[in-house]
Design a protein around this motif. Structure first.
Motif, PDB file in Angstrom:
ATOM      1  N   ARG A 108       0.879  -1.167   0.000  1.00  0.00           N
ATOM      2  CA  ARG A 108       0.000   0.000   0.000  1.00  0.00           C
ATOM      3  C   ARG A 108       0.916   1.217   0.000  1.00  0.00           C
ATOM      4  O   ARG A 108       1.796   1.339   0.854  1.00  0.00           O
ATOM      5  N   LEU A 109       0.702   2.122  -0.956  1.00  0.00           N
ATOM      6  CA  LEU A 109       1.511   3.318  -1.081  1.00  0.00           C
ATOM      7  C   LEU A 109       0.652   4.554  -0.846  1.00  0.00           C
ATOM      8  O   LEU A 109      -0.522   4.577  -1.209  1.00  0.00           O
ATOM      9  N   ARG A 110       1.265   5.564  -0.273  1.00  0.00           N
ATOM     10  CA  ARG A 110       0.625   6.881  -0.185  1.00  0.00           C
ATOM     11  C   ARG A 110       1.423   7.786  -1.102  1.00  0.00           C
ATOM     12  O   ARG A 110       2.629   7.960  -0.922  1.00  0.00           O
ATOM     13  N   ILE A 111       0.726   8.351  -2.094  1.00  0.00           N
ATOM     14  CA  ILE A 111       1.377   9.165  -3.116  1.00  0.00           C
ATOM     15  C   ILE A 111       0.777  10.564  -3.093  1.00  0.00           C
ATOM     16  O   ILE A 111      -0.451  10.712  -3.027  1.00  0.00           O
ATOM     17  N   THR A 112       1.629  11.583  -3.160  1.00  0.00           N
ATOM     18  CA  THR A 112       1.146  12.957  -3.288  1.00  0.00           C
ATOM     19  C   THR A 112       1.477  13.441  -4.691  1.00  0.00           C
ATOM     20  O   THR A 112       2.554  13.174  -5.219  1.00  0.00           O
ATOM     21  N   ALA A 113       0.521  14.144  -5.284  1.00  0.00           N
ATOM     22  CA  ALA A 113       0.693  14.674  -6.632  1.00  0.00           C
ATOM     23  C   ALA A 113       0.086  16.075  -6.694  1.00  0.00           C
ATOM     24  O   ALA A 113      -0.739  16.441  -5.851  1.00  0.00           O
ATOM     25  N   ARG A 114       0.490  16.826  -7.692  1.00  0.00           N
ATOM     26  CA  ARG A 114      -0.029  18.192  -7.837  1.00  0.00           C
ATOM     27  C   ARG A 114      -1.515  18.181  -8.197  1.00  0.00           C
ATOM     28  O   ARG A 114      -2.286  18.968  -7.690  1.00  0.00           O
ATOM     29  N   ASP A 115      -1.904  17.261  -9.075  1.00  0.00           N
ATOM     30  CA  ASP A 115      -3.296  17.130  -9.496  1.00  0.00           C
ATOM     31  C   ASP A 115      -3.464  15.730 -10.096  1.00  0.00           C
ATOM     32  O   ASP A 115      -2.521  14.941 -10.112  1.00  0.00           O
ATOM     33  N   ILE A 116      -4.647  15.439 -10.600  1.00  0.00           N
ATOM     34  CA  ILE A 116      -4.921  14.105 -11.131  1.00  0.00           C
ATOM     35  C   ILE A 116      -4.050  13.796 -12.343  1.00  0.00           C
ATOM     36  O   ILE A 116      -3.550  12.678 -12.489  1.00  0.00           O
ATOM     37  N   SER A 117      -3.835  14.770 -13.223  1.00  0.00           N
ATOM     38  CA  SER A 117      -2.991  14.485 -14.387  1.00  0.00           C
ATOM     39  C   SER A 117      -1.544  14.236 -13.971  1.00  0.00           C
ATOM     40  O   SER A 117      -0.854  13.415 -14.581  1.00  0.00           O
ATOM     41  N   ASP A 118      -1.081  14.912 -12.918  1.00  0.00           N
ATOM     42  CA  ASP A 118       0.256  14.637 -12.386  1.00  0.00           C
ATOM     43  C   ASP A 118       0.314  13.228 -11.816  1.00  0.00           C
ATOM     44  O   ASP A 118       1.278  12.492 -12.035  1.00  0.00           O
ATOM     45  N   PHE A 119      -0.753  12.822 -11.103  1.00  0.00           N
ATOM     46  CA  PHE A 119      -0.805  11.451 -10.585  1.00  0.00           C
ATOM     47  C   PHE A 119      -0.776  10.437 -11.731  1.00  0.00           C
ATOM     48  O   PHE A 119      -0.082   9.426 -11.658  1.00  0.00           O
ATOM     49  N   GLU A 120      -1.515  10.711 -12.800  1.00  0.00           N
ATOM     50  CA  GLU A 120      -1.521   9.789 -13.939  1.00  0.00           C
ATOM     51  C   GLU A 120      -0.117   9.638 -14.513  1.00  0.00           C
ATOM     52  O   GLU A 120       0.327   8.537 -14.847  1.00  0.00           O
ATOM     53  N   ARG A 121       0.631  10.739 -14.622  1.00  0.00           N
ATOM     54  CA  ARG A 121       2.010  10.689 -15.102  1.00  0.00           C
ATOM     55  C   ARG A 121       2.871   9.834 -14.178  1.00  0.00           C
ATOM     56  O   ARG A 121       3.630   8.975 -14.635  1.00  0.00           O
ATOM     57  N   ILE A 122       2.728  10.016 -12.855  1.00  0.00           N
ATOM     58  CA  ILE A 122       3.487   9.229 -11.875  1.00  0.00           C
ATOM     59  C   ILE A 122       3.137   7.750 -12.012  1.00  0.00           C
ATOM     60  O   ILE A 122       4.018   6.885 -12.016  1.00  0.00           O
TER      61      ILE A 122
END
Length: 152
Positions: A108-122
């Protein structure tokens, strides 16, 4: 297990609220002097009860408005070592927490991103290219309630 008295528990509660509290302020809060508070904090640290002091960052204020919890099941557990996966995933700066868990997923990972598109890139460029990644399930955090923990 370490034997903790009421004063030790009170000190832990004060430091759990704000780890930067000085020994003098801790002593005042729990009704003991600064030298006694410092000695107790030192003893709690030496015994491993206090495992470190951390600063809580406001991710949204830093421009990271999306937190995602990601469940990952490894594809072939025998073909890749858990250490290889853990080493690779902890090298990703957006991954804030890695938990090896029992259940439907292996991690289980906790990930922080700038926005949803940034999360998709990650997800596409970093997570899905990790060694051994099989099934992935994402849960976007809508809100978070902080709990004081076992010391109340």
């Amino acid at each position: 297990m370490t034997d903790l008295d009421a004063t030790d528990l009170a000190i832990l509660r004060v430091l759990a609220r704000d780890a930067t509290t000085s020994a003098a302020d801790v002593g005042r809060a729990v009704g003991i002097g600064q030298p006694a508070a410092w000695r107790r904090i030192r003893r709690l640290t030496d015994q491993g009860v206090l495992a470190g002091r951390r600063v809580a960052l406001d991710h949204a204020a830093l421009g990271f408005g999306v937190t995602v919890f990601l469940g990952i099941r490894l594809a072939a557990k025998g073909r890749i070592s858990l250490e290889d996966f853990e080493r690779a995933v902890t090298a990703i700066p957006e991954v804030q927490l890695v938990q090896h868990v029992l259940g439907q997923f292996d991690y289980r990972l906790r990930i922080t991103a700038r926005d949803i598109s940034d999360f998709e890139r990650i997800l596409r460029r970093r997570i899905m290219t990790l060694p051994g990644v099989g099934q992935v399930e994402a849960n976007v955090m809508l809100s978070e309630e902080r709990r004081p923990g076992p010391l109340g």
